[in-house]
Design a protein around this motif. Structure first.
Motif, mmCIF file in Angstrom:
data_model
loop_
_atom_site.group_PDB
_atom_site.id
_atom_site.type_symbol
_atom_site.label_atom_id
_atom_site.label_comp_id
_atom_site.label_asym_id
_atom_site.label_seq_id
_atom_site.Cartn_x
_atom_site.Cartn_y
_atom_site.Cartn_z
ATOM 1 N N THR A 162 4.836 25.867 9.497
ATOM 2 C CA THR A 162 3.620 25.907 8.680
ATOM 3 C C THR A 162 2.404 26.242 9.537
ATOM 4 O O THR A 162 1.594 27.111 9.193
ATOM 5 C CB THR A 162 3.398 24.554 7.980
ATOM 6 N N ALA A 163 2.277 25.542 10.665
ATOM 7 C CA ALA A 163 1.118 25.739 11.537
ATOM 8 C C ALA A 163 1.076 27.162 12.096
ATOM 9 O O ALA A 163 0.008 27.794 12.137
ATOM 10 C CB ALA A 163 1.151 24.718 12.678
ATOM 11 N N ILE A 172 0.003 29.726 9.415
ATOM 12 C CA ILE A 172 -1.441 29.657 9.167
ATOM 13 C C ILE A 172 -2.214 30.242 10.342
ATOM 14 O O ILE A 172 -3.203 30.953 10.167
ATOM 15 C CB ILE A 172 -1.872 28.203 8.902
ATOM 16 N N HIS A 229 -4.946 24.794 11.795
ATOM 17 C CA HIS A 229 -3.668 24.845 12.525
ATOM 18 C C HIS A 229 -3.202 23.418 12.818
ATOM 19 O O HIS A 229 -2.032 23.082 12.627
ATOM 20 C CB HIS A 229 -3.814 25.602 13.848
ATOM 21 N N ALA A 240 -2.104 21.450 9.767
ATOM 22 C CA ALA A 240 -0.742 21.825 9.389
ATOM 23 C C ALA A 240 0.286 21.119 10.266
ATOM 24 O O ALA A 240 1.327 20.670 9.779
ATOM 25 C CB ALA A 240 -0.578 23.338 9.487
ATOM 26 N N HIS A 297 0.310 17.201 9.154
ATOM 27 C CA HIS A 297 0.194 16.775 7.755
ATOM 28 C C HIS A 297 1.335 15.875 7.297
ATOM 29 O O HIS A 297 1.160 15.063 6.394
ATOM 30 C CB HIS A 297 0.053 17.986 6.825
ATOM 31 N N HIS A 314 -1.825 16.822 0.015
ATOM 32 C CA HIS A 314 -0.968 18.020 0.042
ATOM 33 C C HIS A 314 0.287 17.872 -0.825
ATOM 34 O O HIS A 314 0.870 18.876 -1.235
ATOM 35 C CB HIS A 314 -0.593 18.392 1.485
ATOM 36 N N PHE A 337 -3.757 26.110 2.138
ATOM 37 C CA PHE A 337 -2.731 25.424 2.919
ATOM 38 C C PHE A 337 -1.398 25.363 2.187
ATOM 39 O O PHE A 337 -0.334 25.565 2.785
ATOM 40 C CB PHE A 337 -3.207 24.008 3.247
ATOM 41 N N TYR A 367 1.424 27.987 2.556
ATOM 42 C CA TYR A 367 2.156 27.972 3.817
ATOM 43 C C TYR A 367 3.055 26.751 3.928
ATOM 44 O O TYR A 367 4.159 26.837 4.462
ATOM 45 C CB TYR A 367 1.158 28.008 4.980
ATOM 46 N N ASP A 368 2.601 25.624 3.422
ATOM 47 C CA ASP A 368 3.397 24.401 3.429
ATOM 48 C C ASP A 368 4.688 24.614 2.650
ATOM 49 O O ASP A 368 5.770 24.185 3.066
ATOM 50 C CB ASP A 368 2.579 23.263 2.812
#
Length: 317
Positions: A132-133, A136, A147, A150, A153, A252, A281, A284-285
């Protein structure tokens, strides 16, 4: 941008794919996570299916044992997540007396966790965090706070481990929702709320319940889990992440809000601004979950630098 979500492939096929990606001009991030360039103007082109060959967040496909397990998870969650339960959990875990460790130490600890509520993922959690990070980071290179957000999280999922009380899955993961007001029909497997004691309590079963319209989500109790726990950890340890970062961490998993548009009557203006970043976000998550692993050691120095920027060396958990 397209995030590749692939079936498992052998090492030789991975090598063949790397060569093809380089030839086709696709971007390979520091950790080896492939992020193809996209013709889409918004910079993100989500795939249609997860690595299992199903639609993302498909909770209605009851054919597999995994899907049946996910439904049973939500049955238990919807029965037991009450207003009283959440208050008890926040009181207990708000003490932050379980452990002291750094953010990166927690990332490594999370490698022991697999989220049983997620129909799209059966990989160690640290890979999901880094995927994810890194995705992003590719599209928002100047937003280093995003970043790091992510990366951290899901760190609250350590609640599943013995060191943190080994809470049941339904008290740690899964979609979240407000307690203390009516359970909106947009909640996944809504039918199981009929067995929740708050369902028939007139104090809690109206639209606003114990809240007032526009009160702001900071004043709303959410079902207890890793989101709220990590929010408390970050906030109480004095993080310098912007408010939008804390908003992403806490909400999230609040899919009834950011996917279905429910519970917006409880939001204030600051929530509405932060929700824009949560929508960024969330893509991407959800869509970066992949069998293609990030090389942890290659990306570690970058994320350590962000941790040092936004957090103290050791945190109370």
């Amino acid at each position: 941008m397209t995030i590749l979500v692939e079936q498992f492939v052998s090492d030789s096929r991975v090598e063949e794919k790397k060569v093809k990606d380089e030839r086709d001009g696709e971007l390979v991030l520091d950790g080896g996570f492939v992020v193809p360039k996209s013709m889409e103007s918004d910079g993100f082109d989500a795939p249609d299916m997860n690595f299992l060959g199903h639609s993302f967040r498909d909770y209605d496909n009851g054919e597999s044992e995994r899907q049946q397990g996910v439904e049973e998870f939500y049955r238990m969650q919807h029965i037991h997540q009450t207003y009283g339960f959440v208050k008890e959990m926040r009181k207990e875990y708000g003490k932050l007396n379980k452990m002291e460790m750094s953010i990166w130490e927690c990332c490594e600890l999370l490698n022991n966790v697999v989220d049983e509520s997620d129909p799209d993922l059966d990989e160690p959690q640290i890979q999901h965090l880094l995927q994810t990070a890194e995705a992003i980071r590719r599209d928002y290179p100047n937003e280093d706070w995003l970043h790091l957000t992510a990366l951290i999280h899901d760190l609250g999922k350590v609640l599943l481990l013995p060191e943190f009380g080994e809470l049941p899955q339904w008290a740690v993961v899964g979609d979240t929702f407000p307690v203390g007001c009516t359970f909106d029909s947009s909640n996944i497997h809504h039918k199981y709320f009929k067995e929740n004691p708050d369902k028939n309590n007139p104090k809690y079963n109206t639209k606003n319940g114990v809240y007032r319209e526009g009160c702001g989500l900071d004043n709303v109790l959410m079902s207890w889990g890793h989101d709220d726990y990590m929010y408390l950890v970050a906030k109480e340890n004095g993080t310098t992440l912007p408010h939008a970062g804390l908003f992403i961490i806490r909400y999230h998993s609040f899919y009834p809000l950011h996917k279905a548009g429910a519970y917006t009557h409880l939001m204030n203006n600051e929530d509405k601004e932060d929700l824009k970043w949560l929508h960024v976000f969330n893509k991407y998550d959800l869509y970066s979950k992949s069998k293609v692993h990030v090389d942890v050691e290659q990306v570690k120095p970058y994320y350590i630098s962000l941790i040092n920027k936004y957090f103290p060396a050791k945190l109370k958990w």
